[in-house]
Design an enzyme around this catalytic site. Structure first.
Site, PDB file in Angstrom:
ATOM      1  N   SER A 123       0.838  -1.195   0.000  1.00 27.73           N
ATOM      2  CA  SER A 123       0.000   0.000   0.000  1.00 27.73           C
ATOM      3  C   SER A 123       0.871   1.241   0.000  1.00 27.73           C
ATOM      4  O   SER A 123       1.966   1.248   0.575  1.00 27.73           O
ATOM      5  CB  SER A 123      -0.889   0.030   1.249  1.00 27.73           C
ATOM      6  OG  SER A 123      -1.550   1.277   1.338  1.00 27.73           O
ATOM      7  N   TYR A 155      -0.829  -0.546  10.412  1.00 21.77           N
ATOM      8  CA  TYR A 155      -0.987  -0.787   8.966  1.00 21.77           C
ATOM      9  C   TYR A 155       0.201  -0.191   8.217  1.00 21.77           C
ATOM     10  O   TYR A 155       0.814  -0.851   7.370  1.00 21.77           O
ATOM     11  CB  TYR A 155      -2.305  -0.174   8.485  1.00 21.77           C
ATOM     12  CG  TYR A 155      -2.652  -0.532   7.057  1.00 21.77           C
ATOM     13  CD1 TYR A 155      -3.099  -1.815   6.741  1.00 21.77           C
ATOM     14  CD2 TYR A 155      -2.530   0.393   6.029  1.00 21.77           C
ATOM     15  CE1 TYR A 155      -3.412  -2.149   5.428  1.00 21.77           C
ATOM     16  CE2 TYR A 155      -2.843   0.060   4.718  1.00 21.77           C
ATOM     17  CZ  TYR A 155      -3.285  -1.218   4.424  1.00 21.77           C
ATOM     18  OH  TYR A 155      -3.597  -1.557   3.120  1.00 21.77           O
TER      19      TYR A 155
HETATM   20  N1  NAP Z   1      -8.864  -1.299  -0.635  1.00 21.05           N
HETATM   21  C1  NAP Z   1      -7.872  -0.426  -0.755  1.00 21.05           C
HETATM   22  O1  NAP Z   1      -8.085   0.772  -1.018  1.00 21.05           O
HETATM   23  C2  NAP Z   1      -6.443  -0.861  -0.622  1.00 21.05           C
HETATM   24  C3  NAP Z   1      -5.433   0.101  -0.817  1.00 21.05           C
HETATM   25  C4  NAP Z   1      -4.109  -0.306  -0.691  1.00 21.05           C
HETATM   26  C5  NAP Z   1      -3.798  -1.617  -0.432  1.00 21.05           C
HETATM   27  N2  NAP Z   1      -4.805  -2.529  -0.235  1.00 21.05           N
HETATM   28  C6  NAP Z   1      -4.419  -3.913   0.047  1.00 21.05           C
HETATM   29  O2  NAP Z   1      -5.082  -4.749  -0.873  1.00 21.05           O
HETATM   30  C7  NAP Z   1      -5.265  -6.053  -0.300  1.00 21.05           C
HETATM   31  C8  NAP Z   1      -6.724  -6.479  -0.447  1.00 21.05           C
HETATM   32  O3  NAP Z   1      -7.488  -5.562   0.321  1.00 21.05           O
HETATM   33  P1  NAP Z   1      -9.067  -5.391   0.147  1.00 21.05           P
HETATM   34  O4  NAP Z   1      -9.286  -3.946  -0.056  1.00 21.05           O
HETATM   35  O5  NAP Z   1      -9.610  -6.366  -0.807  1.00 21.05           O
HETATM   36  O6  NAP Z   1      -9.511  -5.737   1.651  1.00 21.05           O
HETATM   37  P2  NAP Z   1     -10.770  -6.552   2.217  1.00 21.05           P
HETATM   38  O7  NAP Z   1     -11.943  -6.325   1.361  1.00 21.05           O
HETATM   39  O8  NAP Z   1     -10.808  -6.174   3.647  1.00 21.05           O
HETATM   40  O9  NAP Z   1     -10.304  -8.085   2.054  1.00 21.05           O
HETATM   41  C9  NAP Z   1      -9.222  -8.553   2.798  1.00 21.05           C
HETATM   42  C10 NAP Z   1      -8.900  -9.960   2.375  1.00 21.05           C
HETATM   43  O10 NAP Z   1      -7.794 -10.429   3.184  1.00 21.05           O
HETATM   44  C11 NAP Z   1      -8.201 -11.634   3.838  1.00 21.05           C
HETATM   45  N3  NAP Z   1      -7.584 -11.760   5.155  1.00 21.05           N
HETATM   46  C12 NAP Z   1      -7.677 -10.921   6.204  1.00 21.05           C
HETATM   47  N4  NAP Z   1      -7.043 -11.428   7.267  1.00 21.05           N
HETATM   48  C13 NAP Z   1      -6.542 -12.628   6.877  1.00 21.05           C
HETATM   49  C14 NAP Z   1      -5.810 -13.651   7.528  1.00 21.05           C
HETATM   50  N5  NAP Z   1      -5.473 -13.581   8.827  1.00 21.05           N
HETATM   51  N6  NAP Z   1      -5.459 -14.742   6.822  1.00 21.05           N
HETATM   52  C15 NAP Z   1      -5.813 -14.863   5.530  1.00 21.05           C
HETATM   53  N7  NAP Z   1      -6.529 -13.953   4.861  1.00 21.05           N
HETATM   54  C16 NAP Z   1      -6.895 -12.844   5.531  1.00 21.05           C
HETATM   55  C17 NAP Z   1      -9.705 -11.524   3.944  1.00 21.05           C
HETATM   56  O11 NAP Z   1     -10.253 -12.818   4.180  1.00 21.05           O
HETATM   57  P3  NAP Z   1     -11.566 -13.026   5.135  1.00 21.05           P
HETATM   58  O12 NAP Z   1     -12.750 -12.873   4.245  1.00 21.05           O
HETATM   59  O13 NAP Z   1     -11.360 -14.401   5.684  1.00 21.05           O
HETATM   60  O14 NAP Z   1     -11.497 -11.972   6.212  1.00 21.05           O
HETATM   61  C18 NAP Z   1     -10.063 -10.930   2.609  1.00 21.05           C
HETATM   62  O15 NAP Z   1     -10.069 -11.920   1.600  1.00 21.05           O
HETATM   63  C19 NAP Z   1      -4.820  -5.931   1.168  1.00 21.05           C
HETATM   64  O16 NAP Z   1      -3.504  -6.416   1.306  1.00 21.05           O
HETATM   65  C20 NAP Z   1      -4.849  -4.420   1.405  1.00 21.05           C
HETATM   66  O17 NAP Z   1      -3.964  -4.029   2.434  1.00 21.05           O
HETATM   67  C21 NAP Z   1      -6.115  -2.186  -0.322  1.00 21.05           C
END
Ligand code: NAP
Length: 230
Positions: free
Chosen positions: A137, A154
């Site tokens: 990120s 984070y």
């Molecule tokens: N959304 C943004 O704007 C943004 C920006 C920058 C970076 N990111 C990064 O992009 C990636 C995806 O984020 P997202 O936005 O899709 O978030 P999200 O909707 O909150 O989804 C998070 C995912 O990570 C999984 N996860 C969480 N804790 C876990 C654990 N202990 N073991 C295995 N899996 C786990 C969740 O599984 P469960 O369903 O089991 O909880 C879910 O599939 C992340 O690394 C996040 O930091 C996101």
């Protein structure tokens, strides 16, 4: 070509699975629980994986090595922010953070992807042009953190993931290892105000992943595969 995507059950991970499958790539997804039907349909296998649990990581590594298929693309997508491990809106700053909330983010966002990656080195090295893409990120970049973000666990965990990618790249010369910022994406984590839909981020990221070359290894890239500009 075979890709492994962690956190396949929802958010960006689910969109990445569907986008990769649409392009004819065989996908293995990991999840902590059941995945939606469209994701299950897009995956050759679903492997149970909780990145907060080292036994679960070891079991997933074992299962994947038993399947034994080369992995061309490992996407360490799964991640969490402080809210999902009990951090409140006003107690995630450096002066208030609960050490357990901080450490859980380091475990899941930085250490877990490293342990998974190194457990899969042989399967990656069996592929022709292997890649590891760590979904980091901009909130792990110090210049961005000077302006935005209030979740120190984070920030620290994503900085650790980005730098771990660079050190892994150095130690794995045959594997292209990068960290990427996927943009600000409308997911549970990104919220409804975010700039990009999951489909748009996933499409642009998959284009970038497929265009990776060995000379990218060690870099921190944006959603289109260009060097990230803070
Ligand atoms: N959304 C943004 O704007 C943004 C920006 C920058 C970076 N990111 C990064 O992009 C990636 C995806 O984020 P997202 O936005 O899709 O978030 P999200 O909707 O909150 O989804 C998070 C995912 O990570 C999984 N996860 C969480 N804790 C876990 C654990 N202990 N073991 C295995 N899996 C786990 C969740 O599984 P469960 O369903 O089991 O909880 C879910 O599939 C992340 O690394 C996040 O930091 C996101």
């Amino acid at each position: 070509m075979r890709a492994l995507v962690t956190g396949a059950g929802r958010g960006l991970g689910a969109a990445l699975v569907n986008e990769l499958a649409t392009r004819g790539i065989t996908v293995i997804g990991t999840a902590r629980r059941d995945v939606p039907t469209d994701v299950a349909r897009s995956c050759e296998h679903i492997v149970q994986l909780d990145l907060a649990d080292r036994l679960s990581i070891a079991a997933a590594v074992n299962e994947l090595n038993t399947i034994g298929e080369p992995i061309d693309l490992l996407v360490n997508n799964a991640g969490l922010d402080g809210r999902s491990v009990g951090g409140g809106e006003h107690d995630r700053g450096p002066l208030e953070i609960d050490p357990n909330v901080f450490m859980r983010q380091i475990e899941v966002n930085a250490l877990g992807p490293l342990l998974l990656s190194r457990g899969l080195v042989e399967l990656l090295q069996a592929a022709t042009a292997p890649r590891i893409v760590n979904v980091s990120s901009q909130l792990g970049h110090p210049e961005v953190v000077r302006r935005a973000g209030r979740d120190v666990g984070y920030n620290a965990s994503k900085a650790a993931l980005t730098t771990t990618s660079a050190t892994l790249a150095r130690d794995l010369p045959g594997v292209t290892v990068v960290a990427v910022h996927p943009g600000w994406v409308r997911t549970d984590m990104g919220g409804p105000e975010a700039a990009l839909s999951v489909e748009e981020s996933a499409t642009r990221l998959v284009d970038a992943m497929l265009a990776l070359r060995p000379e990218h290894s060690g870099q921190f890239l944006d959603v289109d595969g260009y060097p990230f500009q803070p």
